[in-house]
Motif scaffolding. Sequence first.
Motif, mmCIF file in Angstrom:
data_model
loop_
_atom_site.group_PDB
_atom_site.id
_atom_site.type_symbol
_atom_site.label_atom_id
_atom_site.label_comp_id
_atom_site.label_asym_id
_atom_site.label_seq_id
_atom_site.Cartn_x
_atom_site.Cartn_y
_atom_site.Cartn_z
ATOM 1 N N ASN A 48 -6.740 3.419 16.784
ATOM 2 C CA ASN A 48 -5.339 3.241 16.427
ATOM 3 C C ASN A 48 -4.553 4.530 16.615
ATOM 4 N N THR A 67 -11.576 -8.784 21.085
ATOM 5 C CA THR A 67 -11.348 -7.387 21.449
ATOM 6 C C THR A 67 -12.290 -6.985 22.572
ATOM 7 N N HIS A 72 -11.337 -1.114 21.860
ATOM 8 C CA HIS A 72 -10.121 -1.865 21.510
ATOM 9 C C HIS A 72 -9.129 -0.826 21.011
ATOM 10 N N ASN A 74 -4.967 0.408 20.142
ATOM 11 C CA ASN A 74 -3.570 0.129 19.849
ATOM 12 C C ASN A 74 -2.717 1.372 20.072
ATOM 13 N N SER A 97 -9.931 -3.453 25.841
ATOM 14 C CA SER A 97 -8.708 -4.161 25.497
ATOM 15 C C SER A 97 -7.723 -3.124 24.980
ATOM 16 N N ALA A 98 -6.616 -2.891 25.721
ATOM 17 C CA ALA A 98 -5.665 -1.835 25.369
ATOM 18 C C ALA A 98 -4.263 -2.414 25.195
ATOM 19 N N ASN A 99 -3.711 -2.250 24.013
ATOM 20 C CA ASN A 99 -2.369 -2.739 23.718
ATOM 21 C C ASN A 99 -1.300 -1.691 24.002
ATOM 22 N N ASP A 100 -1.686 -0.591 24.624
ATOM 23 C CA ASP A 100 -0.784 0.498 24.981
ATOM 24 C C ASP A 100 -1.210 0.973 26.379
ATOM 25 N N ASP A 119 -10.535 -13.827 29.915
ATOM 26 C CA ASP A 119 -10.468 -12.374 29.840
ATOM 27 C C ASP A 119 -11.346 -11.677 30.876
ATOM 28 N N ALA A 124 -5.020 -4.532 29.783
ATOM 29 C CA ALA A 124 -4.159 -3.448 29.300
ATOM 30 C C ALA A 124 -2.702 -3.810 29.504
ATOM 31 N N SER A 125 -1.864 -3.471 28.531
ATOM 32 C CA SER A 125 -0.438 -3.748 28.699
ATOM 33 C C SER A 125 0.139 -2.884 29.822
ATOM 34 N N SER A 148 -3.264 -6.686 33.890
ATOM 35 C CA SER A 148 -2.222 -5.887 33.261
ATOM 36 C C SER A 148 -0.858 -6.407 33.671
#
Length: 176
Positions: A48, A67, A72, A74, A97-100, A119, A124-125, A148
Amino acid sequence: IGPVKTTLLGLTITGGKGAIQNGGDLTLREVSVERNERADTTGGIQSNGPLTVDSSFLGFNRGNAGTGGAIHANAPVTIVNSTIAHNSSKEGAGAISANDQLTITSSAVVSNRSDSADDPGIVASKLTLRDSIFADNRNATGLFNCQSSTPTSLGGNVSDDATCGTGSTDRPNVDP
């Protein structure tokens, strides 16, 4: 006071129920994170805060939730000169798994598995790739390396499908 900045150097973290929970600014250098499993999140690293993985190995980790098997995140993740291999996830990305922002340079992401039909090896975003190899990452329906909404290739990537970089100096659909 901001998040704590920490560097782990020359360690092996293995056999845990989730290897690392990061809430600060973490750098792994010459670290092996392997054979960890967790039921409710990733088996490897839950981050995080900013994460840098340098000259390290993340392998054979398993996440049993939605995840990544190895990571994983954030927050921003940078992977350099590292290998991410043989990780798996029941419902999420096999490897990461990347939310950023996820940046991968001079690394190999190979043979990761997602039990999900949706998946790939990496989700990644924002994804930036350079001089890296992506091969044999699969989901329940077949080969699927990267996904992505904002992919950027800085060139020199080799992939056995066309999901991880199609810039002029990339080599998609090639067996690395």
